[in-house]
Structures are given as structure tokens and as C-alpha cells.
Design an enzyme around this catalytic site. Structure first.
Site, PDB file in Angstrom:
ATOM      1  N   SER A  91       0.797  -1.316   0.123  1.00  0.00           N
ATOM      2  CA  SER A  91      -0.121  -0.028  -0.072  1.00  0.00           C
ATOM      3  C   SER A  91       0.930   1.095  -0.342  1.00  0.00           C
ATOM      4  CB  SER A  91      -1.116  -0.026   1.283  1.00  0.00           C
ATOM      5  OG  SER A  91      -2.127  -0.628   0.915  1.00  0.00           O
ATOM      6  N   ALA A 155     -13.439 -13.442  -4.892  1.00  0.00           N
ATOM      7  CA  ALA A 155     -13.048 -12.839  -6.166  1.00  0.00           C
ATOM      8  C   ALA A 155     -11.409 -12.723  -6.172  1.00  0.00           C
ATOM      9  CB  ALA A 155     -13.816 -11.413  -6.181  1.00  0.00           C
ATOM     10  N   TYR A 181     -11.057   2.675   5.299  1.00  0.00           N
ATOM     11  CA  TYR A 181     -10.027   2.247   4.377  1.00  0.00           C
ATOM     12  C   TYR A 181     -10.506   1.538   3.395  1.00  0.00           C
ATOM     13  CZ  TYR A 181      -5.092   1.350   3.055  1.00  0.00           C
ATOM     14  OH  TYR A 181      -3.748   1.043   2.283  1.00  0.00           O
ATOM     15  N   SER A 182     -10.135   1.772   2.196  1.00  0.00           N
ATOM     16  CA  SER A 182     -10.696   0.682   1.185  1.00  0.00           C
ATOM     17  C   SER A 182      -9.641   0.686  -0.257  1.00  0.00           C
ATOM     18  CB  SER A 182     -11.941   1.118   0.575  1.00  0.00           C
ATOM     19  OG  SER A 182     -12.412   0.287  -0.501  1.00  0.00           O
ATOM     20  N   GLY A 318       2.826  -0.846   4.144  1.00  0.00           N
ATOM     21  CA  GLY A 318       2.624  -1.812   2.873  1.00  0.00           C
ATOM     22  C   GLY A 318       2.598  -3.192   3.474  1.00  0.00           C
TER      23      GLY A 318
END
Length: 364
Positions: A91, A155, A181-182, A318
Site C-alpha cells: 500500500s 473474487a 480504508y478501502s 504496506g
């Protein structure tokens, strides 16, 4: 691609000091100049040795503080991690994407108040989702309320469009304007950059950030499953506790939310430039650091963390399969620290991070 640790209470500083550091062998590291180890940053004493069968996980840090020493400080816990290694930064990618969007805003090519619908008409619709009500600022600050496509275990989208469609098959998780957070937010921002510039977001990151800052170890792999050389191995813990080598993976499902590959030195250099004004105009730099919408939790692709001593550092973390990385820097970008671990499943990682940040940035 996990959410930042900011928002959790900072854990107490680690008590156990380093018993012995393995000095990094300098051969075979390419042409990168390895900084002197004669000066030790305070955080070094909080970098523990990990004893896990198979040589993993290992940890490493790189600190830069001109007020303390003209030379960088580098240390690792073992030969499994080397100074010049490329690794997946997860991230941290979001800070790069946010920098590009803010540059485009500074050029007048978009406005942060623009709705997603302006650039991607009809894409964010259905099940209570409405791109007409979600602004670019909301995407940047994770206040869109959109479902995080990575939370759908059924998915594995291999494109940004597929990721967004996965997300909009679910109802929003929060009202627009509420921090949640998305990863979907940054999948959309990658598409917006492409629509505005006519180039993929990866091309704009290379042109605007990687090239000018000479981030020679940083790349966006696209569909490439391997890491560029030099690199170590990456490990994830399978059910039952066994470490599995996950060095090779398909990064397409991460995309603009988490595909970046980088190095310790490159991340320190990027965040220093982001915060010291080299990359953004004053208005956009102020927007980057504005946490009003999230009540202090998150800015625009970067977040603050207030340490127990009162110092606030800015950066991002991240987490992606086989890797955890965290970069933090003072507001002026002069004092930076990046550390990483070659696994995403380290027990006590939050405590390690809190101890490193406090030891490095808190006076005394």
C-alpha cells in the site's frame, strides 16, 4: 494492501534489545553505494533477531537524519535481506498514486472536488453506490464508503475495472464522508489518472516520480510475477504455521492500490521529496496533509502518527503477500526511516513498528 496501522493505539516500546546484529556482507549487491554502518540510529537497538527455521523472517532498516550524521544508517538481522534488495511495497503504492493526482490538480487538469462520475461515468453505480456523490478527495482520503474489493474472498480481480465491479456488487460499508480504508478507492484513482492523461497510471508514476527522483530500484510490475534482481525471498505463513515461499505472485489484483516494487533507499528518498515540497505545489502539499475529513487519521495517500513523545511522523505502510514495509518521516522530510520484514505474517509486527518509530524519532 492492508490498512495502515494508524488508528490503533501506539503500543509500548519494545523492551528487548538487540543481542547481536549480523553485519551485512557487501559483495554481490550491484552498484548501489552501501552507507556506512559506523553510525547507529537509535532504532537499531530495537531491531530484534528473528529465529525461524529456514532463515526467515529477516528485518532491515535504513534511517537518514542529517542532524545526527551525514551518513545513512543501515542494519539487517541476517543475510536474508540486503541493502539493495527489491521488495514488494504493498500500500505504499497509494502515496505514489496520490502524488500524481495532486500534481494533476496543481496543473488544473482535475479538481479534488470533482465527482468520480465526471471521469468514469456509470462505473460506480448500483447496490447503493453512486459515483456522482463521491469526489476524488473522498477517494484519496478513504472517505468514499466503498466496499474494499480485497475483502471479497470469492473474487480475485486481475484488473482495476474488475476490482471496482467486485466492490460495487456490495453495498457501501459506510456513508460518504466517513473514514473507511478501502483499496477500491485507489483502483478508481488509477483509472482516473488514465482517463485524464491518456496514459496508464504506471506510466505517469514513472514519468513524474520515478524518473525525476532517480528511484532506480522502484518499478510497477504490471503482470510480471517475478521480482527484479537483486532480491531476497518472501514468505507467508500457511495455515498450521508453516512458512511458504511467495516470492513470485501475480500483482495485477493489487494494481494502483499495492503493486509497487521498491528499495529502502528509494522509499526514504520519495517520502523526503514528497514532504519537503519538491513534488507538490504549496496548495497541494497542504491538501496532502489535511486530515480534517478523517479526524486526524489519514491525509491524502499519507497518514500521521503521533508518537508518545509528542513527535508526529508522516508516511505509509504496506502489506502484501510476503512483505511488510513502513516508511515514516518528519514533516519537513529531513529525517526518514524505512524498515521492512520479508514476511506479511510476523507475530508482534505492530509492537516492532511502534518500538522502532519511538526509538528513532523521540529525542533522548
Amino acid at each position: 494492501m492492508m490498512a495502515p496501522t494508524k488508528g490503533h493505539t501506539v503500543m509500548p516500546m519494545l523492551r528487548s534489545l538487540l543481542a547481536a546484529l549480523v553485519v551485512l556482507a557487501l559483495c554481490g549487491l550491484g552498484t548501489a553505494r552501501v552507507p556506512s554502518e559506523s553510525h547507529l540510529a537509535p532504532a537499531v537497538s530495537h531491531l530484534p533477531r528473528f529465529t525461524v527455521r529456514g532463515g526467515a523472517p529477516d528485518a532491515a532498516l535504513l534511517a537518514r537524519d542529517p542532524a545526527r550524521s551525514p551518513r545513512d544508517t543501515y542494519r539487517s538481522t541476517g543475510p536474508g535481506i540486503r541493502y539493495a534488495d527489491r521488495f514488494r511495497a504493498g500500500s505504499v503504492t497509494k502515496s505514489f498514486v496520490a502524488a500524481v493526482v495532486l500534481q494533476l490538480a496543481g496543473e488544473g487538469r482535475l479538481r479534488l472536488t470533482d465527482p468520480v462520475e465526471r471521469f468514469l461515468p456509470g462505473l460506480v453505480r448500483g447496490h447503493g453506490n453512486d459515483g456522482r456523490r463521491i469526489t476524488l478527495r473522498a477517494l484519496l482520503s478513504h472517505t468514499s464508503g466503498l466496499y474494499d474489493y480485497t475483502d471479497d474472498a470469492t473474487a480475485r480481480p486481475l484488473s482495476a475495472l474488475a476490482a471496482v465491479r467486485t466492490a460495487t456488487a456490495h453495498r457501501p460499508v459506510a456513508a460518504v464522508g466517513t473514514y473507511a480504508y478501502s483499496n477500491t478507492d485507489y483502483a478508481l484513482l488509477g483509472l482516473v489518472v488514465g482517463r485524464v492523461t491518456g496514459h496508464p497510471y504506471a506510466t505517469e508514476i514513472r514519468r513524474r516520480l520515478i524518473g525525476p527522483l532517480r528511484l532506480t530500484g522502484t518499478s510497477l510490475p504490471g503482470s510480471r510475477t517475478s521480482l527484479p534482481a537483486p532480491h531476497g525471498r518472501a514468505y507467508s505463513r500457511a495455515p498450521g504455521g508453516r512458512l511458504t515461499d511467495v516470492t513470485e505472485l501475480d500483482p495485477r489484483s493489487a494494481g494502483a492500490a499495492g503493486e509497487l516494487i521498491s528499495t529502502l533507499a528509494d522509499l526514504n528518498r520519495f517520502y523526503a521529496a514528497l514532504l519537503d515540497g519538491r513534488l507538490l505545489k504549496p496548495a497541494q502539499l497542504a491538501a496532502l496533509l489535511d486530515t480534517t475529513a478523517t479526524r486526524g487519521v489519514y491525509g491524502l495517500g499519507i497518514y500521521p502518527e503521533r508518537l508518545p513523545c509528542g513527535v508526529t511522523v508522516w508516511g505509509h505502510n504496506g502489506r502484501i503477500a510476503g512483505s511488510y514495509v513502513r516508511t515514516a518521516a518528519t514533516r519537513d522530510g529531513r529525517h526518514t526511516l524505512t524498515f521492512r520484514v520479508d514476511t506479511d505474517t510476523l507475530t508482534g509486527a505492530d509492537g516492532l513498528e511502534a518500538g522502532l518509530l519511538e526509538a528513532e524519532f523521540c529525542p533522548g
